[in-house]
Design an enzyme around this catalytic site. Sequence first.
Site, PDB file in Angstrom:
ATOM      1  N   SER A 147       1.037  -1.112  -0.410  1.00 16.71           N
ATOM      2  CA  SER A 147      -0.062   0.241  -0.061  1.00 16.71           C
ATOM      3  C   SER A 147       1.265   1.170  -0.132  1.00 16.71           C
ATOM      4  O   SER A 147       1.711   1.236   0.173  1.00 16.71           O
ATOM      5  CB  SER A 147      -0.525  -0.171   1.170  1.00 16.71           C
ATOM      6  OG  SER A 147      -1.854   1.086   1.109  1.00 16.71           O
ATOM      7  N   TYR A 160      -2.077  -1.573  10.520  1.00 14.98           N
ATOM      8  CA  TYR A 160      -2.361  -1.384   8.997  1.00 14.98           C
ATOM      9  C   TYR A 160      -0.452  -1.017   8.495  1.00 14.98           C
ATOM     10  O   TYR A 160      -0.268  -1.475   7.494  1.00 14.98           O
ATOM     11  CB  TYR A 160      -3.006  -0.497   9.171  1.00 14.98           C
ATOM     12  CG  TYR A 160      -3.173  -0.389   7.410  1.00 14.98           C
ATOM     13  CD1 TYR A 160      -3.534  -2.591   6.747  1.00 14.98           C
ATOM     14  CD2 TYR A 160      -2.953  -0.186   6.436  1.00 14.98           C
ATOM     15  CE1 TYR A 160      -3.958  -2.228   5.700  1.00 14.98           C
ATOM     16  CE2 TYR A 160      -3.050  -0.120   4.779  1.00 14.98           C
ATOM     17  CZ  TYR A 160      -3.770  -1.086   4.430  1.00 14.98           C
ATOM     18  OH  TYR A 160      -3.967  -1.365   3.053  1.00 14.98           O
TER      19      TYR A 160
END
Length: 273
Positions: A147, A160
């Site tokens: 990401s 995350y």
Amino acid sequence: MNRKMQLLKDDVVLITGGGSGLGLGIARYCQAEGAQVVIADISASKVAQLQQEFGPETLVLQCDVTRLTDLKACREAILQRHGRLNALIGAQGIFDGNVPLMQMPPERLDSLFDEVFHVNVKGYMLSARIFGDLLQASYGAIVLTLSTAAYAADGGGAAYTASKGAIRSLVNQLAFEFSPHVRVNGVAPAGIANSQLQGPKSLGLDGQKQSDIPKDAFLSMFRSLSLLQELPTPEDHGPIYGFLASKQNKIMTGQTIVADQGLLNRAVLQSLH
């Protein structure tokens, strides 16, 4: 008459987390490019939907990538059906709700860390270990999903973001360990239309997913940050994953393609609060 060469013609490609969102888009693209796709997902209902869409000739498996027994069963099923594996594409992941660290209940941090890292990192490590010898035998490829949160702050919360940074390093290490027979690369997407990325049970967010954000609000935020204004679909990411998984990629390993619509070509991701 010249016919378009299929990028993954007759390759056996396993997509983990392929039941919806990004993983499903990748699976559709790979199949269209001639691959014999194998799709694994933890959800029984998604597995049933996949089987209906892809048909009986496609191997669809219910598999929890954090469980060694599930991955071993997946391996055996692939060998029985195809006898080989050419590429592993990891697309599974969970979000942390972008909850700031100081707003997280301290008593839930252990379970949050374990949940996010088990799915986002451990699942990739176990998959690489279980399928690594098959990929070495076929001079194959591994493609993992990161990401933009691995490169800049505010792409998620601490759990995350840390997990995606770990995958970035994992790509580098696996490329080193699996060379010269297996190419290992990553893709780091930014915003994805209709994202099915879910929150963690440990914070009571497992019933929420990114696609629950009102479309107009999400699109407005995306366009305020990105140079390219069209919000990409899961299928739009398919060509990047497909190329990295294919034998056409003869030069890239240990690299991550940042597929961010120009998001990181800025000093900050978000204006000051």
